[in-house]
Design a protein around this motif. Structure first.
Motif, mmCIF file in Angstrom:
data_model
loop_
_atom_site.group_PDB
_atom_site.id
_atom_site.type_symbol
_atom_site.label_atom_id
_atom_site.label_comp_id
_atom_site.label_asym_id
_atom_site.label_seq_id
_atom_site.Cartn_x
_atom_site.Cartn_y
_atom_site.Cartn_z
ATOM 1 N N UNK A 37 0.001 13.045 -1.886
ATOM 2 C CA UNK A 37 1.132 12.006 -2.040
ATOM 3 C C UNK A 37 0.276 11.016 -3.062
ATOM 4 N N UNK A 38 -1.034 10.535 -2.724
ATOM 5 C CA UNK A 38 -1.276 9.449 -3.681
ATOM 6 C C UNK A 38 -1.552 9.797 -5.059
ATOM 7 N N UNK A 39 -2.217 11.068 -5.102
ATOM 8 C CA UNK A 39 -2.322 11.347 -6.687
ATOM 9 C C UNK A 39 -1.098 11.542 -7.286
ATOM 10 N N UNK A 40 -0.066 11.944 -6.654
ATOM 11 C CA UNK A 40 1.202 11.880 -7.057
ATOM 12 C C UNK A 40 1.754 10.623 -7.565
ATOM 13 N N UNK A 41 1.773 9.614 -6.686
ATOM 14 C CA UNK A 41 2.171 8.371 -6.845
ATOM 15 C C UNK A 41 1.372 7.688 -8.079
ATOM 16 N N UNK A 42 -0.059 7.949 -8.171
ATOM 17 C CA UNK A 42 -0.821 7.548 -9.228
ATOM 18 C C UNK A 42 -0.348 8.109 -10.538
ATOM 19 N N UNK A 43 -0.118 9.199 -10.591
ATOM 20 C CA UNK A 43 0.374 9.749 -11.799
ATOM 21 C C UNK A 43 1.754 9.020 -12.288
ATOM 22 N N UNK A 44 2.569 8.848 -11.435
ATOM 23 C CA UNK A 44 3.978 8.005 -11.768
ATOM 24 C C UNK A 44 3.794 6.900 -12.015
ATOM 25 N N UNK A 94 10.172 9.141 -10.999
ATOM 26 C CA UNK A 94 10.063 7.767 -11.446
ATOM 27 C C UNK A 94 9.303 7.019 -10.117
ATOM 28 N N UNK A 95 8.656 6.078 -10.238
ATOM 29 C CA UNK A 95 7.962 5.305 -9.045
ATOM 30 C C UNK A 95 9.046 4.205 -8.794
ATOM 31 N N UNK A 96 9.276 3.843 -7.689
ATOM 32 C CA UNK A 96 10.138 2.639 -7.429
ATOM 33 C C UNK A 96 9.208 1.345 -7.313
ATOM 34 N N UNK A 97 10.033 0.468 -7.096
ATOM 35 C CA UNK A 97 9.551 -0.961 -7.038
ATOM 36 C C UNK A 97 8.797 -0.742 -5.567
ATOM 37 N N UNK A 98 9.230 -0.090 -4.664
ATOM 38 C CA UNK A 98 8.728 -0.173 -3.307
ATOM 39 C C UNK A 98 7.367 0.909 -3.341
ATOM 40 N N UNK A 99 7.277 1.872 -4.331
ATOM 41 C CA UNK A 99 6.222 2.545 -4.376
ATOM 42 C C UNK A 99 5.219 1.773 -5.208
ATOM 43 N N UNK A 100 5.683 0.983 -6.138
ATOM 44 C CA UNK A 100 4.749 0.082 -7.122
ATOM 45 C C UNK A 100 4.010 -1.189 -5.967
ATOM 46 N N UNK A 101 4.696 -1.347 -4.826
ATOM 47 C CA UNK A 101 3.862 -1.910 -3.789
ATOM 48 C C UNK A 101 2.667 -1.798 -3.290
ATOM 49 N N UNK A 102 2.403 -0.174 -3.597
ATOM 50 C CA UNK A 102 1.197 0.315 -3.152
ATOM 51 C C UNK A 102 -0.141 0.192 -4.274
ATOM 52 N N UNK A 103 0.461 -0.379 -5.302
ATOM 53 C CA UNK A 103 -0.688 -0.671 -6.119
ATOM 54 C C UNK A 103 -2.004 -1.267 -5.844
ATOM 55 N N UNK A 104 -1.643 -2.630 -5.172
ATOM 56 C CA UNK A 104 -3.027 -3.081 -4.608
ATOM 57 C C UNK A 104 -3.836 -2.223 -3.515
ATOM 58 N N UNK A 110 -9.629 2.853 -4.716
ATOM 59 C CA UNK A 110 -10.282 3.307 -5.860
ATOM 60 C C UNK A 110 -11.730 2.377 -6.114
ATOM 61 N N UNK A 111 -11.627 1.291 -5.819
ATOM 62 C CA UNK A 111 -12.752 0.502 -5.718
ATOM 63 C C UNK A 111 -13.998 0.978 -4.594
ATOM 64 N N UNK A 112 -13.264 1.002 -3.385
ATOM 65 C CA UNK A 112 -14.047 1.510 -2.451
ATOM 66 C C UNK A 112 -14.626 2.894 -2.558
ATOM 67 N N UNK A 113 -13.857 3.601 -3.082
ATOM 68 C CA UNK A 113 -14.214 5.183 -3.485
ATOM 69 C C UNK A 113 -15.383 5.066 -4.526
ATOM 70 N N UNK A 114 -15.464 4.141 -5.570
ATOM 71 C CA UNK A 114 -16.222 4.140 -6.473
ATOM 72 C C UNK A 114 -17.792 3.707 -6.006
ATOM 73 N N UNK A 115 -17.481 2.645 -5.046
ATOM 74 C CA UNK A 115 -18.812 1.988 -4.332
ATOM 75 C C UNK A 115 -19.271 3.195 -3.182
ATOM 76 N N UNK A 116 -18.423 3.659 -2.648
ATOM 77 C CA UNK A 116 -19.007 4.962 -1.611
ATOM 78 C C UNK A 116 -19.862 6.131 -2.510
ATOM 79 N N UNK A 117 -19.360 6.529 -3.442
ATOM 80 C CA UNK A 117 -19.705 7.333 -4.300
ATOM 81 C C UNK A 117 -21.234 6.929 -4.875
ATOM 82 N N UNK A 118 -21.260 5.828 -5.286
ATOM 83 C CA UNK A 118 -22.527 5.354 -5.570
ATOM 84 C C UNK A 118 -23.711 5.224 -4.838
ATOM 85 N N UNK A 119 -23.257 4.521 -3.664
ATOM 86 C CA UNK A 119 -24.094 4.700 -2.256
ATOM 87 C C UNK A 119 -24.453 5.917 -1.715
#
Length: 123
Positions: A37-44, A94-104, A110-119
């Protein structure tokens, strides 16, 4: 009927703070649950796409899984499906406005994943 004193989520007449946090998080996870689900949302978020474009952007995603996930995302009003009156019919997602509300949320993940990967790599 459970009396207020007997309800384990109520202490001194007030709902347990933990339960107040858990319920909305569970609601969000129920909507976003699944490997794709999240990869699909990111793609759109990068633009409207056809079924095959989404599938080709996400390694390992099968037609069956993509079809199932798209239906669920549409049911939760995170994406829209538009069928064009052409031959053969053309379908765009297409992504909806409601879907775009997940951007934050996605940016934070993504930021946490990058930090976790580095750790983990640097441990």
């Amino acid at each position: 009927m459970i009396k207020e004193k007997e309800n384990p989520n109520v202490k001194n007449g007030h709902p347990d703070e933990c339960a107040e946090w858990i319920l909305p998080v569970r609601d969000a996870l129920d909507v976003l649950y699944g490997r794709w689900k999240l990869p699909i949302i990111i793609s759109l978020t990068f633009g409207d796409k056809r079924f095959t474009q989404i599938r080709d952007e996400i390694p390992g995603l099968t037609d069956k899984s993509l079809s199932k996930e798209l239906k669920e995302l549409e049911g939760n009003q995170l994406i829209t499906r538009t069928v064009f009156d052409t031959f053969p019919p053309r379908v765009m997602y297409s992504i909806t406005a409601h879907g775009r509300s997940l951007e934050k949320v996605i940016n934070e993940l993504r930021d946490w994943g990058n930090q976790h990967r580095e750790k983990i790599i640097n441990s």
